[in-house]
Scaffold this motif. Structure first.
Motif, PDB file in Angstrom:
ATOM      1  N   ARG A 258       0.825  -1.217   0.000  1.00  9.40           N
ATOM      2  CA  ARG A 258       0.000   0.000   0.000  1.00  9.40           C
ATOM      3  C   ARG A 258       0.861   1.270   0.000  1.00  9.40           C
ATOM      4  O   ARG A 258       0.506   2.267  -0.584  1.00  9.40           O
ATOM      5  CB  ARG A 258      -0.922   0.039   1.216  1.00  9.40           C
ATOM      6  N   PHE A 259       1.971   1.202   0.717  1.00 14.56           N
ATOM      7  CA  PHE A 259       2.925   2.298   0.773  1.00 14.56           C
ATOM      8  C   PHE A 259       4.234   1.735   1.304  1.00 14.56           C
ATOM      9  O   PHE A 259       4.301   0.581   1.744  1.00 14.56           O
ATOM     10  CB  PHE A 259       2.420   3.453   1.650  1.00 14.56           C
ATOM     11  N   THR A 260       5.288   2.535   1.255  1.00 15.47           N
ATOM     12  CA  THR A 260       6.597   2.115   1.771  1.00 15.47           C
ATOM     13  C   THR A 260       6.890   2.858   3.066  1.00 15.47           C
ATOM     14  O   THR A 260       6.249   3.865   3.381  1.00 15.47           O
ATOM     15  CB  THR A 260       7.707   2.427   0.756  1.00 15.47           C
ATOM     16  N   MET A 261       7.868   2.372   3.818  1.00 13.50           N
ATOM     17  CA  MET A 261       8.259   3.069   5.042  1.00 13.50           C
ATOM     18  C   MET A 261       8.791   4.462   4.718  1.00 13.50           C
ATOM     19  O   MET A 261       8.605   5.402   5.486  1.00 13.50           O
ATOM     20  CB  MET A 261       9.317   2.263   5.801  1.00 13.50           C
ATOM     21  N   GLU A 262       9.458   4.595   3.570  1.00  9.62           N
ATOM     22  CA  GLU A 262       9.948   5.917   3.166  1.00  9.62           C
ATOM     23  C   GLU A 262       8.782   6.878   2.965  1.00  9.62           C
ATOM     24  O   GLU A 262       8.822   8.021   3.428  1.00  9.62           O
ATOM     25  CB  GLU A 262      10.757   5.790   1.870  1.00  9.62           C
ATOM     26  N   GLU A 263       7.735   6.398   2.293  1.00  7.82           N
ATOM     27  CA  GLU A 263       6.543   7.235   2.121  1.00  7.82           C
ATOM     28  C   GLU A 263       5.916   7.558   3.474  1.00  7.82           C
ATOM     29  O   GLU A 263       5.495   8.686   3.731  1.00  7.82           O
ATOM     30  CB  GLU A 263       5.518   6.515   1.242  1.00  7.82           C
ATOM     31  N   TYR A 264       5.832   6.534   4.320  1.00  5.77           N
ATOM     32  CA  TYR A 264       5.200   6.693   5.634  1.00  5.77           C
ATOM     33  C   TYR A 264       5.846   7.835   6.411  1.00  5.77           C
ATOM     34  O   TYR A 264       5.168   8.630   7.058  1.00  5.77           O
ATOM     35  CB  TYR A 264       5.306   5.379   6.399  1.00  5.77           C
ATOM     36  N   HIS A 265       7.182   7.914   6.362  1.00  6.43           N
ATOM     37  CA  HIS A 265       7.892   8.959   7.101  1.00  6.43           C
ATOM     38  C   HIS A 265       7.887  10.296   6.370  1.00  6.43           C
ATOM     39  O   HIS A 265       8.046  11.347   7.004  1.00  6.43           O
ATOM     40  CB  HIS A 265       9.323   8.511   7.378  1.00  6.43           C
ATOM     41  N   GLN A 266       7.699  10.255   5.051  1.00  9.15           N
ATOM     42  CA  GLN A 266       7.765  11.494   4.280  1.00  9.15           C
ATOM     43  C   GLN A 266       6.432  12.218   4.178  1.00  9.15           C
ATOM     44  O   GLN A 266       6.401  13.401   3.833  1.00  9.15           O
ATOM     45  CB  GLN A 266       8.312  11.206   2.875  1.00  9.15           C
ATOM     46  N   PHE A 267       5.326  11.524   4.446  1.00 15.18           N
ATOM     47  CA  PHE A 267       4.037  12.207   4.444  1.00 15.18           C
ATOM     48  C   PHE A 267       4.093  13.376   5.431  1.00 15.18           C
ATOM     49  O   PHE A 267       4.508  13.217   6.587  1.00 15.18           O
ATOM     50  CB  PHE A 267       2.905  11.270   4.852  1.00 15.18           C
ATOM     51  N   ASN A 268       3.663  14.538   4.991  1.00 12.39           N
ATOM     52  CA  ASN A 268       3.688  15.724   5.840  1.00 12.39           C
ATOM     53  C   ASN A 268       2.465  15.704   6.766  1.00 12.39           C
ATOM     54  O   ASN A 268       1.534  16.500   6.626  1.00 12.39           O
ATOM     55  CB  ASN A 268       3.711  16.981   4.976  1.00 12.39           C
ATOM     56  N   LYS A 269       2.494  14.764   7.712  1.00 14.85           N
ATOM     57  CA  LYS A 269       1.344  14.541   8.589  1.00 14.85           C
ATOM     58  C   LYS A 269       1.413  15.463   9.803  1.00 14.85           C
ATOM     59  O   LYS A 269       2.398  15.489  10.523  1.00 14.85           O
ATOM     60  CB  LYS A 269       1.306  13.086   9.072  1.00 14.85           C
ATOM     61  N   LYS A 270       0.355  16.193  10.022  1.00 16.11           N
ATOM     62  CA  LYS A 270       0.241  17.022  11.223  1.00 16.11           C
ATOM     63  C   LYS A 270      -0.679  16.308  12.212  1.00 16.11           C
ATOM     64  O   LYS A 270      -1.806  15.937  11.870  1.00 16.11           O
ATOM     65  CB  LYS A 270      -0.340  18.395  10.867  1.00 16.11           C
ATOM     66  N   ASN A 271      -0.185  16.078  13.419  1.00 17.51           N
ATOM     67  CA  ASN A 271      -1.020  15.456  14.447  1.00 17.51           C
ATOM     68  C   ASN A 271      -2.126  16.406  14.882  1.00 17.51           C
ATOM     69  O   ASN A 271      -1.872  17.586  15.145  1.00 17.51           O
ATOM     70  CB  ASN A 271      -0.175  15.071  15.665  1.00 17.51           C
ATOM     71  N   ILE A 272      -3.332  15.895  14.939  1.00 18.57           N
ATOM     72  CA  ILE A 272      -4.450  16.703  15.425  1.00 18.57           C
ATOM     73  C   ILE A 272      -5.167  15.953  16.537  1.00 18.57           C
ATOM     74  O   ILE A 272      -5.206  14.723  16.559  1.00 18.57           O
ATOM     75  CB  ILE A 272      -5.447  17.061  14.295  1.00 18.57           C
ATOM     76  N   ARG A 273      -5.719  16.705  17.461  1.00 17.55           N
ATOM     77  CA  ARG A 273      -6.520  16.159  18.551  1.00 17.55           C
ATOM     78  C   ARG A 273      -7.798  16.970  18.617  1.00 17.55           C
ATOM     79  O   ARG A 273      -7.768  18.191  18.778  1.00 17.55           O
ATOM     80  CB  ARG A 273      -5.763  16.231  19.882  1.00 17.55           C
ATOM     81  N   ILE A 274      -8.921  16.291  18.472  1.00 19.01           N
ATOM     82  CA  ILE A 274     -10.222  16.947  18.420  1.00 19.01           C
ATOM     83  C   ILE A 274     -11.070  16.428  19.575  1.00 19.01           C
ATOM     84  O   ILE A 274     -11.200  15.211  19.754  1.00 19.01           O
ATOM     85  CB  ILE A 274     -10.912  16.654  17.073  1.00 19.01           C
ATOM     86  N   PRO A 275     -11.624  17.324  20.392  1.00 22.53           N
ATOM     87  CA  PRO A 275     -12.447  16.863  21.514  1.00 22.53           C
ATOM     88  C   PRO A 275     -13.704  16.137  21.033  1.00 22.53           C
ATOM     89  O   PRO A 275     -14.427  16.631  20.167  1.00 22.53           O
ATOM     90  CB  PRO A 275     -12.808  18.163  22.253  1.00 22.53           C
ATOM     91  N   SER A 276     -13.941  14.959  21.583  1.00 24.13           N
ATOM     92  CA  SER A 276     -15.181  14.235  21.319  1.00 24.13           C
ATOM     93  C   SER A 276     -16.271  14.762  22.245  1.00 24.13           C
ATOM     94  O   SER A 276     -15.987  15.179  23.378  1.00 24.13           O
ATOM     95  CB  SER A 276     -14.967  12.741  21.584  1.00 24.13           C
ATOM     96  N   PRO A 277     -17.530  14.740  21.814  1.00 21.07           N
ATOM     97  CA  PRO A 277     -18.613  15.131  22.721  1.00 21.07           C
ATOM     98  C   PRO A 277     -18.762  14.193  23.910  1.00 21.07           C
ATOM     99  O   PRO A 277     -19.489  14.502  24.855  1.00 21.07           O
ATOM    100  CB  PRO A 277     -19.856  15.099  21.819  1.00 21.07           C
ATOM    101  N   PHE A 278     -18.036  13.069  23.881  1.00 21.45           N
ATOM    102  CA  PHE A 278     -18.123  12.098  24.969  1.00 21.45           C
ATOM    103  C   PHE A 278     -16.960  12.211  25.949  1.00 21.45           C
ATOM    104  O   PHE A 278     -16.770  11.331  26.792  1.00 21.45           O
ATOM    105  CB  PHE A 278     -18.220  10.682  24.400  1.00 21.45           C
ATOM    106  N   GLY A 279     -16.153  13.268  25.829  1.00 23.64           N
ATOM    107  CA  GLY A 279     -15.168  13.563  26.846  1.00 23.64           C
ATOM    108  C   GLY A 279     -13.760  13.066  26.622  1.00 23.64           C
ATOM    109  O   GLY A 279     -12.897  13.243  27.473  1.00 23.64           O
ATOM    110  N   TYR A 280     -13.487  12.427  25.511  1.00 27.81           N
ATOM    111  CA  TYR A 280     -12.127  11.978  25.202  1.00 27.81           C
ATOM    112  C   TYR A 280     -11.623  12.728  23.970  1.00 27.81           C
ATOM    113  O   TYR A 280     -12.369  13.516  23.359  1.00 27.81           O
ATOM    114  CB  TYR A 280     -12.088  10.475  24.972  1.00 27.81           C
ATOM    115  N   ASP A 281     -10.389  12.485  23.591  1.00 25.59           N
ATOM    116  CA  ASP A 281      -9.824  13.107  22.400  1.00 25.59           C
ATOM    117  C   ASP A 281      -9.863  12.146  21.218  1.00 25.59           C
ATOM    118  O   ASP A 281      -9.620  10.937  21.366  1.00 25.59           O
ATOM    119  CB  ASP A 281      -8.373  13.530  22.637  1.00 25.59           C
TER     120      ASP A 281
END
Length: 300
Positions: free
Chosen positions: A46-69
């Motif tokens: 599906r993808f390579t480890m090189e791709e996995y590390h090169q994706f410009n992924k920004k971590n996001i955390r969104i509050p759930s209405p049930f009290g967790y992230d």
């Protein structure tokens, strides 16, 4: 009289055992580890480890209405206000969504992939097959609109439970996305459980499900009948691309066919020739991408 009480007590104990056993399977279904999912996706190309590390992924955390992230990755393709939110299936996590992320990034869409409740890094104590998950998806959609404006174009791609989540969200009063891609959803949770009980456990559903339903309501606050995309499909006005593999024997393709036939307004159906459950893209890549491109061209 004593014998009657003993019989009733034994029956009650049996029903309780059945209810607890079945709801434990439903609520706490065994998840795959990050390592197992990553290994599968890498080994199947599906993808390579090189791709996995090169994706410009920004971590996001969104509050759930049930009290967790809700934890996810946001990857930008460009500065346009076009976004795809990708919702994975049961036992999986956002790593399973990377293949779809690649597909949409290459077409100029900004992509959000996230962990469903109780999966990956997201919180939540139980899995509810779309019932509570649809509100988390709503939170993700609202996050996009808050960050990038109400005029943002938003599409939602869901696989298996993720597709059910997308359809249940779409059937809410607030239908917040511009289009949906539903890959191998079930049309009705009760029908799906009846099918799996017969296939996996050789058990009569008319004996098990009423007991399980009582305990599910008691333990997790909802009934099996409340998880039913077919019950809300006519409310969905936005375009939907339905996808299913003809050879899927885990969730039968007839369920997607039923949803497609019941949907009013803009819709498209792609039945993949090859692949087991959730393998329509993996085993029909060119045809899958063509179906996506045709659908997007028709609705844009």
């Amino acid at each position: 009289m004593k014998r009657l009480f003993i019989t009733l007590g034994a029956l009650l104990a049996t029903l309780t055992a059945i209810g607890l056993f079945f709801t434990n399977i439903v609520m706490f279904i065994k998840k795959k580890s990050d390592q197992a999912i990553l290994y599968r996706e890498l080994s199947e190309g599906r993808f390579t480890m090189e791709e996995y590390h090169q994706f410009n992924k920004k971590n996001i955390r969104i509050p759930s209405p049930f009290g967790y992230d809700i934890h996810g990755w946001f990857t930008k393709a460009n500065l346009e206000k076009k976004f795809i939110i990708i919702s994975h299936g049961v036992t999986m996590n956002k790593i399973n969504s990377i293949k779809y992320m690649k597909l949409f990034l290459s077409r100029g869409w900004n992509v959000i992939i996230y962990d469903q409740r109780r999966h990956g890094q997201s919180g939540g104590n139980t899995t509810s097959y779309g019932h509570y998950e649809k509100f988390d998806l709503q939170a993700v959609v609202n996050w996009v609109k808050k960050q990038y404006g109400e005029d943002a174009t938003i599409g939602i791609h869901g696989e298996s439970m993720g597709a059910v989540t997308a359809l249940l969200y779409a059937g809410m009063i607030e239908d917040g996305a511009d289009f949906y891609i539903a890959d191998c959803p079930f049309s009705d949770f009760k029908e799906q459980l009846q099918y799996r009980l017969k296939k996996e456990f050789k058990l009569p559903s008319f004996l098990v499900l009423p007991v399980a339903n009582f305990f599910l309501k008691l333990r997790d606050g909802y009934r099996i009948e409340e998880v039913s995309p077919i019950a809300v499909i006519k409310k969905i006005k936005s375009p939907i691309l339905f996808i299913h593999s003809e050879k899927d024997d885990y969730i039968l393709p007839e369920m997607t066919q039923k949803l497609y036939e019941s949907k009013e307004g803009p819709k498209k159906l792609f039945l993949a020739v090859n692949g087991n459950h959730a393998y329509s893209f993996a085993d029909n890549k060119e045809d899958y991408e063509a179906a996506i491109d045709e659908f997007l061209a028709e609705i844009e």
